[in-house]
Design a protein around this motif. Structure first.
Motif, short mmCIF file in Angstrom:
data_model
loop_
_atom_site.label_atom_id
_atom_site.label_comp_id
_atom_site.label_asym_id
_atom_site.label_seq_id
_atom_site.Cartn_x
_atom_site.Cartn_y
_atom_site.Cartn_z
N LYS A 1 28.52 5.48 -0.02
CA LYS A 1 27.42 5.96 0.83
C LYS A 1 26.48 6.86 0.02
CE LYS A 1 26.62 8.93 4.86
NZ LYS A 1 27.29 9.78 5.89
N ALA A 2 27.09 7.77 -0.77
CA ALA A 2 26.28 8.68 -1.59
C ALA A 2 25.47 7.90 -2.62
CB ALA A 2 27.19 9.70 -2.29
N ASN A 3 26.11 6.87 -3.22
CA ASN A 3 25.39 6.07 -4.21
C ASN A 3 24.26 5.27 -3.58
OD1 ASN A 3 26.60 6.64 -6.73
ND2 ASN A 3 28.42 5.51 -6.15
N LEU A 4 24.52 4.75 -2.35
CA LEU A 4 23.46 4.01 -1.66
C LEU A 4 22.29 4.94 -1.32
CD1 LEU A 4 25.59 1.73 0.69
CD2 LEU A 4 24.10 0.96 -1.15
N ALA A 5 22.62 6.16 -0.89
CA ALA A 5 21.57 7.14 -0.61
C ALA A 5 20.79 7.45 -1.89
CB ALA A 5 22.18 8.42 -0.04
N ALA A 6 21.52 7.57 -3.00
CA ALA A 6 20.87 7.84 -4.29
C ALA A 6 20.01 6.65 -4.71
CB ALA A 6 21.92 8.13 -5.35
N GLN A 7 20.53 5.43 -4.46
CA GLN A 7 19.75 4.24 -4.82
C GLN A 7 18.50 4.13 -3.95
OE1 GLN A 7 21.82 0.54 -5.39
NE2 GLN A 7 23.63 1.56 -6.19
N GLU A 8 18.65 4.54 -2.68
CA GLU A 8 17.47 4.53 -1.80
C GLU A 8 16.40 5.47 -2.34
OE1 GLU A 8 16.31 5.50 2.86
OE2 GLU A 8 18.40 5.41 2.25
N THR A 9 16.88 6.65 -2.80
CA THR A 9 15.94 7.61 -3.40
C THR A 9 15.31 7.03 -4.67
OG1 THR A 9 17.27 9.44 -2.55
CG2 THR A 9 15.74 9.95 -4.33
N ALA A 10 16.16 6.32 -5.46
CA ALA A 10 15.65 5.71 -6.69
C ALA A 10 14.62 4.64 -6.37
CB ALA A 10 16.81 5.10 -7.48
N ILE A 11 14.88 3.83 -5.31
CA ILE A 11 13.92 2.80 -4.90
C ILE A 11 12.62 3.45 -4.45
CG2 ILE A 11 13.45 1.03 -3.16
CD1 ILE A 11 15.24 0.00 -5.32
N LYS A 12 12.73 4.57 -3.71
CA LYS A 12 11.52 5.30 -3.30
C LYS A 12 10.74 5.75 -4.52
CE LYS A 12 13.28 7.13 1.11
NZ LYS A 12 13.72 8.37 1.82
N SER A 13 11.48 6.25 -5.52
CA SER A 13 10.82 6.67 -6.76
C SER A 13 10.14 5.48 -7.43
CB SER A 13 11.85 7.30 -7.70
OG SER A 13 11.26 7.64 -8.93
N ALA A 14 10.85 4.33 -7.44
CA ALA A 14 10.26 3.12 -8.03
C ALA A 14 9.02 2.68 -7.25
CB ALA A 14 11.31 2.01 -8.04
N ILE A 15 9.08 2.82 -5.91
CA ILE A 15 7.91 2.46 -5.08
C ILE A 15 6.75 3.38 -5.41
CG2 ILE A 15 7.03 2.52 -2.70
CD1 ILE A 15 9.80 1.51 -1.81
N ASN A 16 7.02 4.68 -5.56
CA ASN A 16 5.94 5.62 -5.93
C ASN A 16 5.35 5.26 -7.29
OD1 ASN A 16 6.26 7.11 -3.58
ND2 ASN A 16 7.75 8.51 -4.49
N LEU A 17 6.24 4.94 -8.24
CA LEU A 17 5.75 4.53 -9.57
C LEU A 17 4.90 3.28 -9.46
CD1 LEU A 17 8.98 5.11 -11.72
CD2 LEU A 17 6.87 6.44 -11.80
N GLU A 18 5.37 2.32 -8.63
CA GLU A 18 4.64 1.07 -8.46
C GLU A 18 3.29 1.33 -7.79
OE1 GLU A 18 4.54 -3.14 -9.05
OE2 GLU A 18 5.82 -1.54 -9.79
N GLN A 19 3.29 2.22 -6.79
CA GLN A 19 2.01 2.54 -6.11
C GLN A 19 1.04 3.22 -7.07
OE1 GLN A 19 3.55 4.84 -2.85
NE2 GLN A 19 3.54 3.10 -1.42
N ASN A 20 1.57 4.13 -7.89
CA ASN A 20 0.70 4.78 -8.88
C ASN A 20 0.16 3.76 -9.87
OD1 ASN A 20 1.18 7.28 -7.72
ND2 ASN A 20 2.88 7.78 -9.10
N ARG A 21 1.05 2.84 -10.27
CA ARG A 21 0.58 1.81 -11.21
C ARG A 21 -0.45 0.91 -10.57
NH1 ARG A 21 4.68 -2.32 -14.16
NH2 ARG A 21 5.09 -2.86 -12.01
N LEU A 22 -0.23 0.58 -9.28
CA LEU A 22 -1.21 -0.25 -8.56
C LEU A 22 -2.55 0.47 -8.45
CD1 LEU A 22 0.92 -1.82 -5.68
CD2 LEU A 22 -0.15 -3.02 -7.59
#
Length: 467
Positions: free
Chosen positions: A238-259
């Motif tokens: 559960k903790a890892n999934l929460a961390a991965q969700e945070t990582a995906i959010k970070s990746a989405i922010n990076l992708e949005q900035n790149r876009l």
């Protein structure tokens, strides 16, 4: 000339088209990230449900264990009670045996007394046979010297006769008493032995019940431990999934900035392309007008020659600066594949069955200070100390629309924190021997998807990294 202008405009429009179309592809990538985020949220919900179910199982097992332990306590109380009763019976048996020993002494004395009486009776019987019995008493009476002597002799004869009768009577009573005492004591001893045997059998059954309940408690404890371990693993998942969700959010922010950067670059490139197209069109029109005027001039003046010269700036060839790289000791070279080798060393253990458990990755062993690097570009979803993994780093990767998770365990130190963006080949830690580990090595796992407690997404890293 007109054809050249059309070709030039077509080339510019193709370039513009490619610039305009690029954000669409990145938008699809962003959509994939959003879907992965939603998928992780669903998995978290499922894991939370599994944790709840596991907690219920643990509570149920603990209730059964408590009941069994209470039953054991009750059985132990019964065993203690039966032990007291057995001790009491043993004391009675001991006392009865003492009574038997004392009775034996009495019997011995009684037997001696009876033997003496038998001797006296034998002598009397012999005397009766020799004198004819009553004649003896007559002789005694008729031999009296006077009346007083007669009276004395009559009293003596009566006393002797009475004594004989008493001896015989006592003889019978002693014999009867001896038989009754022997019978009573033997019966009492037999009764005590039977009672003791019954108590021992009851105690044996009670001890058997205790052993069965103890075995049940042991089994329940093992099952509880198994579910507690499962719960711990699910909570870690559960903790890892929460961390991965945070990582995906970070990746989405990076992708949005790149876009956003790409959109700004696209607009700038479009504006520059439009400007170049307009300049090219104006230049082409000017050249066409100039050529028309020149042709007219040449037709009106014979022998005249005109030259038109055009100059264009010579392009400058860019020079790429030479980069000097210094190899760090035992840092593996970054390979061209999807994943690079995470550390130097030899593979000491492969993926598969080990110690009756599934070894979900590979072990890479080496001595000294050995750097550990990220196997691919990604976001650190978790960087923490685990009771089993020791110092461990989880990295979430999104490669060609596929989510991957890499795990770097038993590190002596961690150089990448949760939420960090790491590049392929970037050092993130030092190989170590922390957690549930025997000897310095890197435990490396590769999961096609998210990490979970059952490690069902684990794949063999040797199929993806260079050997």
């Amino acid at each position: 000339m007109k054809k050249n202008i059309i070709a030039m405009n077509a080339s510019i429009m193709i370039g513009l088209g490619s610039i305009i179309a690029a954000p669409s592809a990145y938008a699809e990538s962003l959509s994939d990230l959003q879907q992965k985020k939603e998928s992780i949220q669903e998995k978290r919900s499922g894991v939370e449900s599994n944790i709840s179910d596991t907690e219920k199982k643990i509570d149920n097992l603990q209730d059964k264990q408590l009941t069994a332990e209470e039953q054991i306590a009750a059985i132990e109380a019964k065993i203690a009670e039966s032990t007291k009763k057995i001790d009491a019976k043993n004391a009675e048996i001991t006392q009865t045996k003492k009574e038997i020993e004392a009775l034996k002494e009495e019997i011995k004395v009684l037997k001696e007394r009876i033997a003496k009486r038998n001797e006296v009776l034998k002598e009397r019987a012999l005397s009766f046979q020799e004198t004819g019995g009553d004649v003896n008493y007559l002789e005694v009476l008729f031999g009296s010297s006077s009346f007083g002597d007669l009276i004395d002799r009559v009293g003596a004869v009566a006393t002797i006769a009475e004594a004989d009768r008493d001896i015989l009577k006592q003889h019978e009573l002693d014999k009867k008493d001896l038989e009754e005492k022997q019978t009573a004591v033997e019966k009492k001893l037999a009764s005590l032995e039977v009672a003791k045997a019954e108590l021992l059998e009851i105690q044996k059954q009670q001890k058997q019940q205790k052993q069965e309940k103890a075995a049940l408690v042991k089994k329940l404890k093992q099952q509880t431990k198994k579910h507690e371990d499962e719960k711990m693993g699910l909570e870690e998942e559960k903790a890892n999934l929460a961390a991965q969700e945070t990582a995906i959010k970070s990746a989405i922010n990076l992708e949005q900035n790149r876009l956003a950067e790409l959109e700004a670059a696209r607009k700038k490139a479009a504006a520059e392309a439009k400007k170049r197209a307009e300049q090219a069109a104006a230049q082409a029109a000017a050249q066409a007008a100039s050529q028309a005027a020149e042709s007219k001039k040449q037709s009106s003046s014979s022998g005249a020659s005109a030259k038109s010269s055009s100059s264009s700036p010579s392009p400058s060839s860019p020079s790429s600066p030479s980069q000097s790289s210094s190899n760090v000791s035992q840092v593996p070279a970054v390979s061209s594949g999807t994943f690079t080798r995470p550390s130097a060393g030899y593979v000491s253990s492969t993926m598969g069955e080990r110690w009756n458990k599934q070894h979900a990755g590979i072990d890479i062993a080496a001595s000294g200070t050995v750097p550990v690097v990220a196997a691919a570009d990604g976001v650190v979803s978790r960087s923490y100390f685990s009771s089993t993994y020791g110092n461990v780093i989880f990295v979430t990767h999104s490669i060609s629309g596929q989510q991957w998770t890499t795990v770097y365990a038993h590190l002596s130190s961690r150089q990448a924190s949760t939420g960090s963006v790491v590049a392929k080949g970037q050092q993130i830690g030092i190989m170590g021997n922390t957690g549930h580990s025997y000897g310095q090595h890197l435990h490396f796992e590769l999961h096609k998807g998210a990490w979970n407690y059952s490690k069902s997404n684990a794949v063999n890293p040797l199929n993806y990294i260079p050997n």
